[in-house]
Design a protein around this motif. Structure first.
Motif, PDB file in Angstrom:
ATOM      1  N   THR A  33      73.235  30.740  63.859  1.00  0.00           N
ATOM      2  CA  THR A  33      72.560  31.135  65.101  1.00  0.00           C
ATOM      3  C   THR A  33      73.221  30.574  66.358  1.00  0.00           C
ATOM      4  O   THR A  33      72.883  30.982  67.462  1.00  0.00           O
ATOM      5  CB  THR A  33      71.088  30.675  65.082  1.00  0.00           C
ATOM      6  OG1 THR A  33      71.035  29.258  64.919  1.00  0.00           O
ATOM      7  CG2 THR A  33      70.320  31.356  63.968  1.00  0.00           C
ATOM      8  N   VAL A  36      74.800  33.203  68.818  1.00  0.00           N
ATOM      9  CA  VAL A  36      73.772  33.999  69.498  1.00  0.00           C
ATOM     10  C   VAL A  36      73.159  33.186  70.638  1.00  0.00           C
ATOM     11  O   VAL A  36      72.958  33.695  71.749  1.00  0.00           O
ATOM     12  CB  VAL A  36      72.699  34.452  68.495  1.00  0.00           C
ATOM     13  CG1 VAL A  36      71.559  35.164  69.200  1.00  0.00           C
ATOM     14  CG2 VAL A  36      73.306  35.328  67.421  1.00  0.00           C
ATOM     15  N   LYS A  37      72.859  31.936  70.360  1.00  0.00           N
ATOM     16  CA  LYS A  37      72.273  31.080  71.399  1.00  0.00           C
ATOM     17  C   LYS A  37      73.254  30.873  72.553  1.00  0.00           C
ATOM     18  O   LYS A  37      72.859  30.883  73.721  1.00  0.00           O
ATOM     19  CB  LYS A  37      71.875  29.727  70.811  1.00  0.00           C
ATOM     20  CG  LYS A  37      70.691  29.810  69.869  1.00  0.00           C
ATOM     21  CD  LYS A  37      70.371  28.444  69.290  1.00  0.00           C
ATOM     22  CE  LYS A  37      69.237  28.517  68.297  1.00  0.00           C
ATOM     23  NZ  LYS A  37      68.957  27.218  67.687  1.00  0.00           N
ATOM     24  N   ALA A  39      75.688  32.901  73.498  1.00  0.00           N
ATOM     25  CA  ALA A  39      75.832  34.154  74.247  1.00  0.00           C
ATOM     26  C   ALA A  39      74.636  34.393  75.158  1.00  0.00           C
ATOM     27  O   ALA A  39      74.794  34.789  76.315  1.00  0.00           O
ATOM     28  CB  ALA A  39      76.005  35.322  73.286  1.00  0.00           C
ATOM     29  N   SER A  40      73.434  34.136  74.674  1.00  0.00           N
ATOM     30  CA  SER A  40      72.249  34.353  75.516  1.00  0.00           C
ATOM     31  C   SER A  40      72.204  33.364  76.668  1.00  0.00           C
ATOM     32  O   SER A  40      71.788  33.702  77.777  1.00  0.00           O
ATOM     33  CB  SER A  40      70.979  34.266  74.677  1.00  0.00           C
ATOM     34  OG  SER A  40      70.789  32.955  74.186  1.00  0.00           O
TER      35      SER A  40
END
Length: 98
Positions: A33, A36-37, A39-40
């Motif tokens: 994860t 994803v973290k 990128a956000s």
């Protein structure tokens, strides 16, 4: 008399066998994860929400009002002394731009 050197290891080994898979699984989830973290977080840092834009504009207006208020007080003090303050009086004539 028999030495009891490995007695703690007998109890800790089964406990470690139970806890170790959970630790490994949690680490694997964190690794998966992480992109994803990241990128956000990057998207959040680049974009500005409407509320953030409103807050920023409000701060700018308050700073402008404070600057004009300070200039008016300084200009009024200069007028009471019978002087014209070239630095502050033109600023005191400004109005707040919304």
């Amino acid at each position: 008399m028999r030495p009891v050197r490995f007695a703690p290891a007998r109890f800790l080994l089964p406990l470690a066998a139970l806890l170790l898979p959970a630790c490994i699984a949690r680490t694997a989830v964190d690794i998966v994860t992480l992109p994803v973290k990241a990128a956000s977080a990057g998207v959040d840092a680049v974009t500005t929400s409407q509320s953030e834009a409103d807050e920023k504009r409000g701060r700018e207006i308050r700073k402008q009002e404070e600057r004009i208020g300070k200039a008016r007080r300084k200009c009024e003090a200069a007028r009471k002394r019978g002087e014209y303050d070239e630095k502050w009086c033109p600023i005191a004539q400004e109005s707040v731009r919304y």
